[in-house]
Design a protein around this motif. Structure first.
Motif, PDB file in Angstrom:
ATOM      1  N   ALA A 136       0.836  -1.212   0.000  1.00  0.00           N
ATOM      2  CA  ALA A 136       0.000   0.000   0.000  1.00  0.00           C
ATOM      3  C   ALA A 136       0.865   1.255   0.000  1.00  0.00           C
ATOM      4  O   ALA A 136       0.382   2.343  -0.238  1.00  0.00           O
ATOM      5  N   GLY A 137       2.152   1.092   0.253  1.00  0.00           N
ATOM      6  CA  GLY A 137       3.039   2.243   0.426  1.00  0.00           C
ATOM      7  C   GLY A 137       3.203   3.088  -0.821  1.00  0.00           C
ATOM      8  O   GLY A 137       3.567   4.250  -0.746  1.00  0.00           O
ATOM      9  N   PHE A 170      -1.598  -5.162   4.331  1.00  0.00           N
ATOM     10  CA  PHE A 170      -0.770  -4.144   3.689  1.00  0.00           C
ATOM     11  C   PHE A 170       0.680  -4.327   4.094  1.00  0.00           C
ATOM     12  O   PHE A 170       1.025  -4.202   5.267  1.00  0.00           O
ATOM     13  N   GLU A 197       1.261  12.243  -5.527  1.00  0.00           N
ATOM     14  CA  GLU A 197       0.904  12.843  -4.246  1.00  0.00           C
ATOM     15  C   GLU A 197      -0.600  12.704  -3.969  1.00  0.00           C
ATOM     16  O   GLU A 197      -1.015  12.273  -2.891  1.00  0.00           O
ATOM     17  N   LEU A 244      -1.519   9.003  -3.364  1.00  0.00           N
ATOM     18  CA  LEU A 244      -1.106   8.541  -2.033  1.00  0.00           C
ATOM     19  C   LEU A 244      -2.076   9.027  -0.964  1.00  0.00           C
ATOM     20  O   LEU A 244      -2.432   8.283  -0.046  1.00  0.00           O
ATOM     21  N   GLU A 245      -2.497  10.284  -1.076  1.00  0.00           N
ATOM     22  CA  GLU A 245      -3.465  10.833  -0.114  1.00  0.00           C
ATOM     23  C   GLU A 245      -4.766  10.032  -0.156  1.00  0.00           C
ATOM     24  O   GLU A 245      -5.306   9.647   0.884  1.00  0.00           O
ATOM     25  N   SER A 253      -4.204   6.448   1.154  1.00  0.00           N
ATOM     26  CA  SER A 253      -3.955   6.344   2.598  1.00  0.00           C
ATOM     27  C   SER A 253      -5.211   6.666   3.403  1.00  0.00           C
ATOM     28  O   SER A 253      -5.435   6.098   4.468  1.00  0.00           O
ATOM     29  N   ALA A 254      -6.051   7.560   2.863  1.00  0.00           N
ATOM     30  CA  ALA A 254      -7.333   7.820   3.530  1.00  0.00           C
ATOM     31  C   ALA A 254      -8.216   6.572   3.491  1.00  0.00           C
ATOM     32  O   ALA A 254      -8.871   6.223   4.480  1.00  0.00           O
ATOM     33  N   VAL A 276      -7.166   3.424   3.212  1.00  0.00           N
ATOM     34  CA  VAL A 276      -6.571   2.400   4.081  1.00  0.00           C
ATOM     35  C   VAL A 276      -6.916   2.676   5.544  1.00  0.00           C
ATOM     36  O   VAL A 276      -7.219   1.768   6.315  1.00  0.00           O
ATOM     37  N   ALA A 277      -6.906   3.966   5.925  1.00  0.00           N
ATOM     38  CA  ALA A 277      -7.132   4.322   7.329  1.00  0.00           C
ATOM     39  C   ALA A 277      -8.609   4.288   7.712  1.00  0.00           C
ATOM     40  O   ALA A 277      -8.937   4.246   8.897  1.00  0.00           O
TER      41      ALA A 277
END
Lengths: 358, 287
Positions: A177-178, A220, A346, A349-350, A353-354, A356-357
């Motif tokens: 996921a990175g 992940f 960019e 990724l935002e 990551s949102a 994933v969280a």
């Protein structure tokens, strides 16, 4: 308040240190301009260590040292920020670095040396992975549908559609996921029917919707080694792992196999910082690694494809190398568009990551 | 402050020459790189800070980090205090065993300890295998890649700091005080809570502060044990500098982290006194 003598001594020490660093970086430049002359001294290759670093040392660095008398040394501490830092500060200790197209190997990157096509066989790179202004393809790797053979025996998942299908192929999925699902987003969109010529701009939200139903089954990961550990231990039954690591683990008798269908292909490049302290040696090493004669040598140690499309591969390794196992139609390799990714990383990724969280 | 410089009767010049090497090292190895980071952060005014704070994932990582720092500090205090108390008050043999056990853990590389926790907490790791073979659960319970895993790993790594700070404080409190309280009719618990514990609070606070501040900057353990959904500030900085190559924004994040640490220390200094926060006055004050 500090007495003058001590202040003077401090100033002198600092001045001496500055002079020292200035000397060491300037004293080597004359040798860099004398291309064609016999090489000597050393050359530092910045790579990633581990199995990859060992393979690069055995396949290219040691043979290069023997052939030229230049001491080629591996520094396994490569990372993008460190390379960038060296270039920006002008205090460069690496001569050749292993980098991806995400580092920006174009004309615009003035911190990197121009590839000298009188030394490097630039014309040989007429395939999918071209020579850029600042980089030459070193090897081609792929991310493949990988599975645990204790769980699925020979009837494992074959493609990304199967990857998403947790009913037929139950179990957790190991994915990276990175990098904002780089490549993987393309893979699931294609599996969902998006035509390959209309992939970009990438519909990340749609890709995430496709992953939503299996979100609780996703693990992940942050490294290639983790993918292999999870799939071989059975903690994940399916993974999106790097091909050579799968081959290596399978050869060690681990219960792991993969499918080449719709392999997500990418390439690592070699590049040279413009202020490399051993510029001539660096260009010679890049030429050696990417030559038609030697580009395929890595395959004997690690089964990634040669960066040079004309390089020969030993017959017994053909079945393990991405570039020799490209399918057609739906099974054709997926090639992420680096230009698009470099523009949009960019934002992606935002978004990822949102997701994933959440 | 001038009095401190000549504390032992030596001249100021003498003390400066004694400290010069260390001072030079601090300037070259810490202040100089830090100045570069600060300069990078401000290389386009406040734009980098604006970009950092506009990143939802960075803002999430701030709250994740704050949560982690609070929970790690609490668990270190809860585990560390009784340990330190036993170490300070038990007989010489037990006290020595406790100290050796603590130091063995303390001296083991935090990378090794983080990997060890990975092995223990995996779905196919020791703990889950044991629970399944005992029939307590039939599916592995999620331990690895959870905030709990990070909390466990971080507590294990940082608890020695709390223990040593509390231990130092407790050693300076005479056991006679508690004995006197008991002689005056206090129960064992009352003697502890009314006499020993209040006197030991500065040590507890110093240990907690140390752990809190260290947790704010941790990277390796959350990376190895935590889940991708619980990114901490250190991971946000690495993402900016390494994946996105935004050195300026990454530097701004680092400066914000540093500012947070300074604020925490400043608040603590108001309540504990600057000397204790910096760890230089512990002995003198507790004596």
């Amino acid at each position: 308040m500090i007495p003058h003598r001590i202040a003077a001594a401090t100033a002198a020490t600092i001045a001496a240190l500055i002079a020292l660093t200035a000397c060491s970086s300037s004293s080597d430049t004359p040798s860099a301009t004398t291309s064609g002359a016999a090489l000597s001294g050393e050359v530092t290759f910045a790579g990633y260590g581990g199995a990859g670093g060992d393979a690069i040392t055995s396949a290219w660095l040691d043979p290069f040292s023997q052939a030229t008398g230049v001491d080629a040394i591996l520094d396994p501490s490569m990372d993008n920020s460190k390379l960038l830092q060296m270039i920006e500060s002008g205090n460069v200790t690496w001569d050749v670095a292993e980098a991806g197209l995400d580092f920006g190997l174009t004309e615009k990157n003035t911190g990197l040396a121009d590839i000298d096509c009188t030394i490097v066989e630039c014309d040989a790179f007429d395939g999918r992975w071209p020579v850029t202004a600042k980089g030459v393809p070193m090897f081609v790797y792929s991310t493949v549908v990988t599975y645990n053979t204790d769980t699925f025996a020979t009837s494992g998942p074959k493609n990304w559609k199967d990857f998403l299908d947790t009913k037929t192929y139950p179990g957790k999925r190991a994915i990276n996921a990175g990098e904002g699902f780089f490549g993987l987003a393309e893979a699931v969109l294609i599996a969902d029917g998006v035509s390959r010529d209309q992939l970009y701009p990438l519909d990340i939200d749609r890709a995430l919707k496709l992953l939503d139903p299996i979100k609780s089954d996703l693990i992940f990961i942050t490294s290639g080694a983790e993918c292999i550990d999870l799939v071989t231990s059975g903690e994940a039954t399916v993974g999106a792992c790097y091909n050579a690591r799968v081959t290596k683990a399978a050869a060690e008798g681990k219960p792991i196999a993969m499918s080449w269908d719709a392999q997500i292909q990418s390439a690592d490049y070699v590049t040279i910082p413009a202020k490399s302290p051993n510029l001539a040696n660096a260009m010679a090493l890049v030429a050696y690694i990417t030559s038609t004669e030697h580009s395929g040598d890595l395959v004997n140690y690690l089964t990634y494809g040669p960066g040079n499309p004309h390089a020969k591969i030993p017959a017994d390794k053909l079945a393990d190398v991405p570039t020799s196992n490209e399918g057609e139609g739906d099974a054709a390799p997926i090639i992420p568009d680096f230009d698009w990714w470099n523009e949009n990383r960019e934002h992606v990724l935002e978004t990822v990551s949102a997701w994933v969280a959440s | 402050m001038g009095g401190i410089l000549t504390h032992d009767g030596g001249g100021r010049r003498w003390w400066i020459s004694v400290g010069l090497l260390g001072l030079l090292f601090v300037v070259l190895a810490l202040i100089l790189p830090l100045a570069i980071v600060v300069q990078r952060a401000f290389d386009s005014g406040f734009d980098n800070f604006a970009a950092a704070l506009a990143s939802a994932s960075f803002v999430r990582s701030i709250s994740n980090t704050a949560n982690l720092a609070v929970t790690v500090t609490l668990s270190c205090a809860v585990i560390g205090y009784p340990y330190a108390y036993a170490m300070a008050r038990s007989g010489p043999v037990l006290s020595r065993i406790l100290m050796i056990a603590l130091m063995l853990s303390f001296w083991t590389s935090l990378l090794v300890r983080s990997y060890a926790w990975q092995v223990l907490l995996n779905d196919t790791g020791l703990i889950n295998t044991l629970l399944q073979s005992l029939g307590i659960t039939d599916h592995p319970i999620p331990l690895i890649r959870t905030p709990l895993a990070t909390l466990i790993g971080m507590t294990h790594i940082l608890v020695p700091f709390t223990v040593l700070a509390i231990y130092a404080q407790l050693r300076g409190i005479s056991p006679d005080l508690a004995i006197a309280a008991r002689g005056l009719g206090a129960s064992r618990a009352r003697a502890f809570w009314s006499v020993t514990f209040p006197l030991s609070i500065p040590g507890l606070a110093a240990g907690a502060l140390l752990v809190f501040v260290l947790t704010l900057g941790f990277y390796i353990t959350p990376q190895l044990l935590g889940g991708a959904g619980n990114q901490v500030i250190g991971q946000s900085i690495v993402e900016q500098t390494n994946t996105l190559l935004n050195t300026g924004v990454g530097s701004a994040m680092a400066v914000l982290l540093l500012a947070a640490v300074v604020v925490v220390l400043a608040v603590a200094a108001r309540f504990l006194g600057l000397g204790r926060v910096l760890g230089i006055a512990t002995e003198r004050n507790s004596a």
